[in-house]
Design an enzyme around this catalytic site. Sequence first.
Site, mmCIF file in Angstrom:
data_model
loop_
_atom_site.group_PDB
_atom_site.id
_atom_site.type_symbol
_atom_site.label_atom_id
_atom_site.label_comp_id
_atom_site.label_asym_id
_atom_site.label_seq_id
_atom_site.Cartn_x
_atom_site.Cartn_y
_atom_site.Cartn_z
ATOM 1 N N SER A 1 -8.357 26.658 -6.903
ATOM 2 C CA SER A 1 -9.704 26.272 -7.319
ATOM 3 C C SER A 1 -10.614 25.796 -6.197
ATOM 4 O O SER A 1 -11.825 25.760 -6.368
ATOM 5 C CB SER A 1 -9.649 25.201 -8.403
ATOM 6 O OG SER A 1 -9.272 23.959 -7.868
ATOM 7 N N LYS B 1 -11.822 18.365 -6.540
ATOM 8 C CA LYS B 1 -13.067 19.121 -6.687
ATOM 9 C C LYS B 1 -14.128 18.531 -5.778
ATOM 10 O O LYS B 1 -13.964 17.456 -5.216
ATOM 11 C CB LYS B 1 -13.588 19.094 -8.135
ATOM 12 C CG LYS B 1 -12.588 19.536 -9.180
ATOM 13 C CD LYS B 1 -12.214 20.980 -9.083
ATOM 14 C CE LYS B 1 -11.134 21.313 -10.122
ATOM 15 N NZ LYS B 1 -10.504 22.569 -9.903
#
Length: 185
Positions: free
Chosen positions: A39, A80
């Site tokens: 990701s 993230k």
Amino acid sequence: MATKRSDWIDWIKTIIITVIVIVLIRMFIAVPIVVEGPSMLPTLEDNDRLIVDKISLVFQDPQRFDVVVFHATEKKDFIKRVIGLPGETIEYRDDQLFVNGEYVEEPYLQEVKRNLDPEATYTVDFTLEDIPGGTMTVPDGHVFVLGDNRKNSTDSRHLGFIPLEQVTGISRLSYWPVKNIGIVE
């Protein structure tokens, strides 16, 4: 005989102090983590090892583009990038980030976008109203996060806004594999 006993006591004290220092560092200052999944490509790769800074969160909230670690579930932490801060409006339009209506460049995505088919979109258009719990602005006490691999990331587009109390640290340093040693940008 007393010297040998004294030496053993000194060694035991040293070991105990070392263990206490290591535990305190891991609890309050920095902790090693392993990246799981794709990701955060191209910035971070699966199985990269990072040092996460915990202490800076005592003095300030995460800033835009910081790569943070947060509790996504009780048993799972995610890594993230912070895109939106409390009170901001966030919108993606024509593969570009707009914060409070102003275009904001994302330098960490330039290379991957350059290699895209000219007709392809890296980040699909959306506004904050399109996400779970959507509102016009990022709520107080929350951040909006995205993975750098926009096509393969479970992030605020799916999870909603991330409460600041769930953010556990800021990724500062990559130390493994050797070819990736350096500051996380």
